[in-house]
Design a protein around this motif. Sequence first.
Motif, short mmCIF file in Angstrom:
data_model
loop_
_atom_site.label_atom_id
_atom_site.label_comp_id
_atom_site.label_asym_id
_atom_site.label_seq_id
_atom_site.Cartn_x
_atom_site.Cartn_y
_atom_site.Cartn_z
N GLN A 39 0.82 -1.21 0.00
CA GLN A 39 0.00 0.00 0.00
C GLN A 39 0.85 1.26 0.00
OE1 GLN A 39 -2.03 -1.68 3.46
NE2 GLN A 39 -3.94 -0.95 2.56
N ILE A 40 0.29 2.33 -0.55
CA ILE A 40 0.95 3.62 -0.45
C ILE A 40 0.16 4.51 0.51
CG2 ILE A 40 2.00 3.51 -2.74
CD1 ILE A 40 -0.23 5.54 -3.63
N GLU A 41 0.88 5.44 1.14
CA GLU A 41 0.22 6.47 1.96
C GLU A 41 0.62 7.81 1.35
OE1 GLU A 41 1.03 6.19 6.20
OE2 GLU A 41 0.82 8.38 6.35
N LEU A 42 -0.37 8.55 0.90
CA LEU A 42 -0.08 9.82 0.24
C LEU A 42 0.38 10.84 1.28
CD1 LEU A 42 -3.04 10.01 -2.31
CD2 LEU A 42 -0.79 8.98 -2.59
N THR A 43 1.51 11.53 0.99
CA THR A 43 2.05 12.50 1.94
C THR A 43 2.18 13.90 1.34
OG1 THR A 43 4.29 11.90 1.27
CG2 THR A 43 3.39 10.75 3.18
N GLY A 44 1.90 14.00 0.04
CA GLY A 44 2.01 15.32 -0.59
C GLY A 44 1.13 15.37 -1.83
N GLU A 45 0.92 16.56 -2.32
CA GLU A 45 0.11 16.75 -3.53
C GLU A 45 0.89 16.26 -4.75
OE1 GLU A 45 -3.07 18.24 -4.16
OE2 GLU A 45 -3.22 17.70 -2.03
N SER A 46 0.23 15.52 -5.63
CA SER A 46 0.86 15.16 -6.89
C SER A 46 -0.20 14.87 -7.92
CB SER A 46 1.74 13.92 -6.72
OG SER A 46 2.21 13.50 -7.98
N PRO A 47 -0.04 15.44 -9.12
CA PRO A 47 -1.01 15.15 -10.19
C PRO A 47 -1.02 13.66 -10.58
CG PRO A 47 0.86 16.42 -11.06
CD PRO A 47 1.00 16.38 -9.57
N LEU A 48 0.05 12.93 -10.20
CA LEU A 48 0.10 11.49 -10.50
C LEU A 48 -1.01 10.74 -9.76
CD1 LEU A 48 3.79 10.18 -10.29
CD2 LEU A 48 2.46 10.68 -12.33
N PHE A 49 -1.44 11.28 -8.62
CA PHE A 49 -2.34 10.55 -7.74
C PHE A 49 -3.80 10.98 -7.81
CE2 PHE A 49 1.76 9.78 -5.32
CZ PHE A 49 1.89 8.48 -5.81
N THR A 50 -4.17 11.65 -8.88
CA THR A 50 -5.58 12.00 -9.05
C THR A 50 -6.40 10.71 -9.09
OG1 THR A 50 -4.93 13.93 -10.33
CG2 THR A 50 -7.21 13.21 -10.56
N GLY A 51 -7.39 10.61 -8.22
CA GLY A 51 -8.23 9.40 -8.20
C GLY A 51 -7.59 8.22 -7.50
N ILE A 52 -6.42 8.45 -6.89
CA ILE A 52 -5.73 7.37 -6.17
C ILE A 52 -5.66 7.76 -4.70
CG2 ILE A 52 -3.49 6.22 -5.90
CD1 ILE A 52 -3.16 6.61 -9.01
N LYS A 53 -5.89 6.79 -3.82
CA LYS A 53 -6.00 7.10 -2.41
C LYS A 53 -4.98 6.37 -1.56
CE LYS A 53 -11.00 7.81 -2.52
NZ LYS A 53 -12.25 7.07 -2.45
N THR A 54 -4.76 6.89 -0.36
CA THR A 54 -3.99 6.17 0.64
C THR A 54 -4.63 4.80 0.85
OG1 THR A 54 -3.16 8.11 1.80
CG2 THR A 54 -3.47 6.14 3.13
N GLY A 55 -3.81 3.77 0.89
CA GLY A 55 -4.34 2.41 1.08
C GLY A 55 -4.42 1.62 -0.22
N ASP A 56 -4.30 2.30 -1.35
CA ASP A 56 -4.31 1.58 -2.63
C ASP A 56 -3.03 0.76 -2.78
OD1 ASP A 56 -6.81 2.36 -3.43
OD2 ASP A 56 -6.12 4.08 -4.61
N TYR A 57 -3.17 -0.39 -3.45
CA TYR A 57 -2.05 -1.31 -3.62
C TYR A 57 -1.38 -1.17 -4.98
CZ TYR A 57 -3.38 -4.10 0.48
OH TYR A 57 -3.65 -4.53 1.75
N PHE A 58 -0.03 -1.17 -4.95
CA PHE A 58 0.76 -1.20 -6.17
C PHE A 58 1.76 -2.35 -6.08
CE2 PHE A 58 -0.84 3.09 -6.18
CZ PHE A 58 -1.06 3.36 -7.53
N TYR A 59 2.28 -2.78 -7.24
CA TYR A 59 3.21 -3.90 -7.26
C TYR A 59 4.67 -3.43 -7.19
CZ TYR A 59 5.49 -8.24 -8.48
OH TYR A 59 6.29 -9.36 -8.46
N PHE A 60 5.39 -3.97 -6.21
CA PHE A 60 6.79 -3.59 -5.96
C PHE A 60 7.72 -4.79 -6.19
CE2 PHE A 60 4.39 -0.65 -3.34
CZ PHE A 60 5.18 0.50 -3.21
N VAL A 61 8.91 -4.55 -6.74
CA VAL A 61 10.01 -5.53 -6.74
C VAL A 61 11.30 -4.76 -6.63
CG1 VAL A 61 11.17 -7.41 -7.91
CG2 VAL A 61 8.81 -6.94 -8.48
N HIS A 62 11.91 -4.75 -5.45
CA HIS A 62 13.18 -4.03 -5.30
C HIS A 62 13.91 -4.46 -4.03
CE1 HIS A 62 11.43 -0.84 -2.43
NE2 HIS A 62 10.43 -1.61 -2.76
#
Lengths: 208, 255
Positions: A118-141
């Motif tokens: 999950q991500i937690e939004l901490t700042g304004e970004s046009p990338l996250f329009t319609g995306i909320k804290t708690g949404d899941y993304f796929y990570f490999v690192h």
Amino acid sequence: MGNVAVIDLGVANVYNVVKALDGYVVSSPRQLREAEKIVIPGVGNFSAIAERLDDFREILVAKIQESTPILGICLGFQILFESSEEDIDLSKNRGLGVIKGRVKRFRKIRVPHMGWNQIELTGESPLFTGIKTGDYFYFVHSYYAELEEEGVVTAVTDYGQKGKGGFYRFASAVGTGSVYGVQFHPEKSGNIGKRLLDNFRRIEGRGQ
Amino acid sequence: MLAKRIIAALDVQKGRVVKGIKFQNIVETGDPIAQAIAYEEHGIDEIVFLDISASRECRGISQALVTDIAKAIHIPFMVGGGLSTVEEIVSVIKAGADKVFVNSAAVKNPSLIEKAASVIGSANLCVAIDAKWEAGGYEVYVNGGSEATGLDALVWAKEAQRLGAGEILITSMDADGVKQGFDIPLNRSLSEAVDLPVIASGGAGKTEDFLEVFSLTAVSGALAASVFHYGEIEIRSLKNYLIENGVSIRHERNG
């Protein structure tokens, strides 16, 4: 919305990124001149990418000065920083240095950090329009960015459990001026990832 | 919080999906691309695509099929089955796979792990292990489970980690196909033996089996084929059940 150039850095297949952004693949710096948006994807290791990017360094710096929107994904996000512990050549900083900070290896925890988180939004970004804290993304690192200035962080992600072995709260997205970076793979993150890429496609560059 | 992964396996032979019971009696059942798209829509976290015929017939994975799958889905997928050279591994990654796994070839030639990891990166290289309980330990089997190696599965998993593997896919040959639950002792000891993500495979028959393997072992993901393929377990219901029982699971927000 502007053409989107996706830099081909070698091993990885960039088809998903290209398709999602309706972009085109570039493999030489010359092809970047006309780009209205640029994506730096990333699979492989920091040293290999740093070497491949050397030819692109000059044009990328110029594009950043022109305020061309740039999105770094995974290793393409890490290369935005000054240096990485993964680099075999630490005699000089081989990252792009757009963002102050360095990339370090996860320790005392299962590596790589692989899967949906999950991500937690901490700042304004046009990338996250319609995306909320708690949404899941796929990570490999196996490495994460440690920033000198927290102001550019737009999302954070937790890995591990507090008080139980290693615990990390790391920057999973950054944004400064027209430069954006995400540690996760939006092109592999189903519908929510498609939304993020679509948001990037809609960002207005200066002079468009 | 990092979610536990629910992974569907598609066993493919001659371009069609099949699923064997204990590696034999293979029955043809469907189109892999349609199946992969359906799994993504149903909320699966990852798909493993296994060319089961590759190892025995000594022929390569279809790159065209890998590319078609990459074009059709937007979630991670892994490909393997009979991969034995760095060139083959790189070609599958270039065709669009996110990860590859090696099995028999890595046992015969462990340096393959080191060489492949240096090119595609550890994070994209998984080592698959087929293990069977034999006289006080778990023995590694190769060539589709047909050949014993005398190698201990835990020792081999640690060696694979040292050589640069980024993930272990462990299949219990004792549990596979009998739908009586995952092999808890094997998955527990293996996931504690390495610091890599471990995927449990073999034995899923009901939703409780997934809760059990996530509660009692440190595995990062659990894989199944036939229970998803034949709709015996509905992926969304499984995920809801696991969330209700306190497992960290990805759910897609509506709207």
